[in-house]
Design a protein around this motif. Structure first.
Motif, mmCIF file in Angstrom:
data_model
loop_
_atom_site.group_PDB
_atom_site.id
_atom_site.type_symbol
_atom_site.label_atom_id
_atom_site.label_comp_id
_atom_site.label_asym_id
_atom_site.label_seq_id
_atom_site.Cartn_x
_atom_site.Cartn_y
_atom_site.Cartn_z
ATOM 1 N N HIS A 1 13.917 26.236 16.521
ATOM 2 C CA HIS A 1 15.165 25.490 16.396
ATOM 3 C C HIS A 1 14.972 24.226 15.572
ATOM 4 C CE1 HIS A 1 18.025 27.680 18.913
ATOM 5 N NE2 HIS A 1 16.967 28.025 19.633
ATOM 6 N N ALA A 2 16.046 23.847 14.875
ATOM 7 C CA ALA A 2 16.042 22.595 14.121
ATOM 8 C C ALA A 2 15.984 21.423 15.083
ATOM 9 C CB ALA A 2 17.292 22.516 13.258
ATOM 10 N N HIS A 3 15.577 20.273 14.582
ATOM 11 C CA HIS A 3 15.517 19.092 15.442
ATOM 12 C C HIS A 3 16.903 18.494 15.675
ATOM 13 C CE1 HIS A 3 15.518 17.229 11.425
ATOM 14 N NE2 HIS A 3 16.090 16.195 12.022
ATOM 15 N N ASP B 1 9.233 17.673 21.134
ATOM 16 C CA ASP B 1 10.125 18.816 20.896
ATOM 17 C C ASP B 1 11.516 18.446 21.394
ATOM 18 O OD1 ASP B 1 11.202 21.206 20.286
ATOM 19 O OD2 ASP B 1 9.972 22.407 21.639
ATOM 20 N N THR B 2 12.225 17.629 20.600
ATOM 21 C CA THR B 2 13.566 17.173 20.966
ATOM 22 C C THR B 2 14.591 17.812 20.041
ATOM 23 O OG1 THR B 2 12.697 15.029 21.705
ATOM 24 C CG2 THR B 2 15.056 15.164 21.270
ATOM 25 N N VAL B 3 15.676 18.303 20.610
ATOM 26 C CA VAL B 3 16.781 18.865 19.827
ATOM 27 C C VAL B 3 18.021 18.014 20.085
ATOM 28 C CG1 VAL B 3 18.257 20.863 19.418
ATOM 29 C CG2 VAL B 3 15.838 21.193 19.953
ATOM 30 N N LEU B 4 18.622 17.504 19.010
ATOM 31 C CA LEU B 4 19.861 16.728 19.127
ATOM 32 C C LEU B 4 21.034 17.605 18.723
ATOM 33 C CD1 LEU B 4 17.494 14.560 17.928
ATOM 34 C CD2 LEU B 4 19.375 13.004 18.394
ATOM 35 N N LEU B 5 22.068 17.627 19.538
ATOM 36 C CA LEU B 5 23.268 18.415 19.282
ATOM 37 C C LEU B 5 24.432 17.452 19.090
ATOM 38 C CD1 LEU B 5 22.800 21.091 22.110
ATOM 39 C CD2 LEU B 5 22.092 21.259 19.714
ATOM 40 N N LEU B 6 24.906 17.343 17.850
ATOM 41 C CA LEU B 6 26.011 16.429 17.534
ATOM 42 C C LEU B 6 27.273 17.239 17.274
ATOM 43 C CD1 LEU B 6 23.203 15.155 16.312
ATOM 44 C CD2 LEU B 6 24.742 13.520 15.260
ATOM 45 N N LEU B 7 28.398 16.752 17.760
ATOM 46 C CA LEU B 7 29.692 17.378 17.502
ATOM 47 C C LEU B 7 30.537 16.463 16.640
ATOM 48 C CD1 LEU B 7 28.694 19.099 19.928
ATOM 49 C CD2 LEU B 7 31.042 19.145 20.739
ATOM 50 N N SER B 8 31.277 17.056 15.709
ATOM 51 C CA SER B 8 32.159 16.263 14.853
ATOM 52 C C SER B 8 33.451 17.012 14.596
ATOM 53 C CB SER B 8 31.466 15.938 13.521
ATOM 54 O OG SER B 8 32.357 15.253 12.663
ATOM 55 N N HIS B 9 34.590 16.325 14.850
ATOM 56 C CA HIS B 9 35.904 16.872 14.527
ATOM 57 C C HIS B 9 36.298 16.516 13.097
ATOM 58 C CE1 HIS B 9 35.833 17.368 18.759
ATOM 59 N NE2 HIS B 9 36.428 16.241 19.105
ATOM 60 N N GLN B 10 35.792 15.381 12.606
ATOM 61 C CA GLN B 10 36.133 14.879 11.268
ATOM 62 C C GLN B 10 34.860 14.450 10.545
ATOM 63 O OE1 GLN B 10 38.965 11.892 12.953
ATOM 64 N NE2 GLN B 10 40.457 12.795 11.571
ATOM 65 N N PRO B 11 34.107 15.404 10.020
ATOM 66 C CA PRO B 11 32.815 15.075 9.403
ATOM 67 C C PRO B 11 32.917 14.143 8.197
ATOM 68 C CG PRO B 11 33.429 17.366 8.988
ATOM 69 C CD PRO B 11 34.362 16.852 10.025
ATOM 70 N N SER B 12 34.096 14.047 7.595
ATOM 71 C CA SER B 12 34.255 13.143 6.451
ATOM 72 C C SER B 12 34.061 11.689 6.867
ATOM 73 C CB SER B 12 35.632 13.320 5.809
ATOM 74 O OG SER B 12 36.660 13.014 6.738
ATOM 75 N N ARG B 13 34.198 11.398 8.166
ATOM 76 C CA ARG B 13 34.026 10.034 8.667
ATOM 77 C C ARG B 13 32.576 9.720 9.021
ATOM 78 N NH1 ARG B 13 37.466 9.615 13.676
ATOM 79 N NH2 ARG B 13 36.581 7.494 13.704
ATOM 80 N N LEU B 14 31.702 10.706 8.942
ATOM 81 C CA LEU B 14 30.295 10.501 9.270
ATOM 82 C C LEU B 14 29.536 9.931 8.083
ATOM 83 C CD1 LEU B 14 29.342 13.755 11.205
ATOM 84 C CD2 LEU B 14 29.197 11.436 12.115
ATOM 85 N N LEU B 15 28.490 9.146 8.372
ATOM 86 C CA LEU B 15 27.620 8.673 7.303
ATOM 87 C C LEU B 15 26.941 9.869 6.625
ATOM 88 C CD1 LEU B 15 25.712 5.651 8.922
ATOM 89 C CD2 LEU B 15 27.551 5.551 7.234
ATOM 90 N N PRO B 16 26.889 9.884 5.300
ATOM 91 C CA PRO B 16 26.176 10.971 4.599
ATOM 92 C C PRO B 16 24.733 11.107 5.064
ATOM 93 C CG PRO B 16 27.463 9.664 3.051
ATOM 94 C CD PRO B 16 27.510 8.935 4.369
ATOM 95 N N THR B 17 24.108 9.987 5.412
ATOM 96 C CA THR B 17 22.717 10.029 5.859
ATOM 97 C C THR B 17 22.564 10.739 7.197
ATOM 98 O OG1 THR B 17 23.141 7.741 6.594
ATOM 99 C CG2 THR B 17 21.830 8.026 4.603
ATOM 100 N N ILE B 18 23.586 10.686 8.045
ATOM 101 C CA ILE B 18 23.542 11.437 9.305
ATOM 102 C C ILE B 18 23.703 12.931 9.020
ATOM 103 C CG2 ILE B 18 24.884 11.974 11.384
ATOM 104 C CD1 ILE B 18 25.127 9.073 11.960
ATOM 105 N N LYS B 19 24.659 13.261 8.176
ATOM 106 C CA LYS B 19 24.886 14.682 7.862
ATOM 107 C C LYS B 19 23.664 15.311 7.201
ATOM 108 C CE LYS B 19 28.949 13.839 5.813
ATOM 109 N NZ LYS B 19 30.260 14.079 5.152
ATOM 110 N N SER B 20 22.993 14.569 6.333
ATOM 111 C CA SER B 20 21.853 15.122 5.597
ATOM 112 C C SER B 20 20.639 15.358 6.490
ATOM 113 C CB SER B 20 21.463 14.187 4.449
ATOM 114 O OG SER B 20 20.959 12.953 4.947
#
Length: 330
Positions: free
Chosen positions: A21-23, A138-157
């Motif tokens: 799994h991805a981190h 071995d940590t997995v972070l699960l983020l949810l977004s309804h409006q990804p355009s409002r997220l920092l590009p650095t978080i999305k990347s």
């Protein structure tokens, strides 16, 4: 145990079937399509000590602790106290959790769901970047977004971005008919339309009494246009209704007016309860005035969604004065 919905079946097979799994995963899609349930199912599977195929067993110590809300290797990022947004101090607590050693299965899971990731403050978003880039152990972070355009590009990347499907209308209606057996097909279609096609939102709207609220608002708009009630009186009567819901409806009606002015297509006039009103306004209002009203609505809606400190009665009165002035010569 969280539910994996019929429209998520293929996506679930892809996620749950991974050998590695991805981190960090970023689950994207409109609200009300089951992203939270999908993330909770994945969290349960990742923390289960004896998974049964693609499902958590539900019987091991890890599953029992997770169900009780006391799993030591599970962390959900939420605003502290009565704050509406996740702040830096909340993220520092997350960082402390990530830096600890897992106590049960050797893996830790972080859920960022309510409020969604885009609602974090800018400082909190920046503080999260380190954990997203180099999570400890071995940590997995699960983020949810309804409006990804409002997220920092650095978080999305720094995340594996996973689009979550909006079910087709037939699938949504079939599910909604089972979830709301007291509602007929017409009511289910109305709810689904008001929910933008999101079936879980449609179920929630029914539970909140949105159809009764809608009838109240539609009746008020008609009386306003007939000059049977003043804008100030109507604004006072609506002050306890959800502001975001009201602005969603008025934005939708303005858009339907513009669409009809351009195409004369009566199929685009929206739900039956406001079709004649929307058509009347589209015929009577100059297009420039409708465009100006739509721009104003979108600006105010953004303030409402951004949780700006607004006087709801004054804002509603301004909206209703604009709406009442739509018909008439340019």
């Amino acid at each position: 145990m969280a539910e994996v919905y019929p429209w998520q079946a293929e996506l679930w097979r892809q996620l749950a079937g991974r050998t590695r799994h991805a981190h960090a995963y970023l689950l994207l899609g409109p609200a009300g399509i089951g992203k939270r349930d999908l993330a909770e199912s994945l969290r349960a599977l990742l923390l289960c000590q004896q998974p049964a195929g693609l499902e958590a067993c539900g019987q091991c110590k890890g599953c029992h602790l997770l169900a009780a809300g006391s799993h030591p290797d599970s962390f959900e990022l939420k605003p502290s106290g009565d704050k509406k947004s996740v702040g830096v101090d909340d993220v520092r607590e997350l960082i402390g959790f990530v830096n600890k050693t897992a106590q049960l299965s050797g893996r830790k899971v972080v859920l960022i769901a309510e409020p969604p990731a885009e609602d974090m403050t800018l400082a909190a978003s920046n503080a999260l970047l380190k954990s997203l880039e180099e999570p400890s152990g071995d940590t997995v972070l699960l983020l949810l977004s309804h409006q990804p355009s409002r997220l920092l590009p650095t978080i999305k990347s720094r995340c594996v971005q996973q689009a979550c499907p909006l079910p087709d209308p037939a699938t949504s209606l079939a599910w909604l008919a089972q979830a709301l057996p007291e509602c007929g097909e017409v009511e289910c279609r109305e709810l689904l339309s008001l929910a933008g096609g999101s079936p879980l939102t449609a179920r929630s709207l029914q539970q909140q009494g949105v159809r009764e609220q809608r009838a109240l608002v539609v009746d008020g708009v008609k009386k306003l246009l007939k000059q049977q009630i003043a804008a100030s009186q109507l604004a006072e009567a609506w002050k306890n209704l959800p502001m975001s819901m009201l602005f969603d409806w008025f934005c939708d009606w303005a858009q339907s007016m513009l669409r009809y002015q351009l195409t004369r297509d009566e199929q685009g006039l929206g739900l039956e309860d406001m079709r004649k009103v929307v058509q009347y306004l589209a015929d009577k209002a100059p297009q420039a005035r409708v465009l100006e009203t739509q721009d104003w609505l979108l600006q105010q809606r953004q303030k409402v969604l951004g949780k700006a400190n607004l006087n709801s009665v004054l804002l509603l009165e301004a909206l209703l004065v604009r709406w009442a002035s739509l018909p008439g010569p340019g």
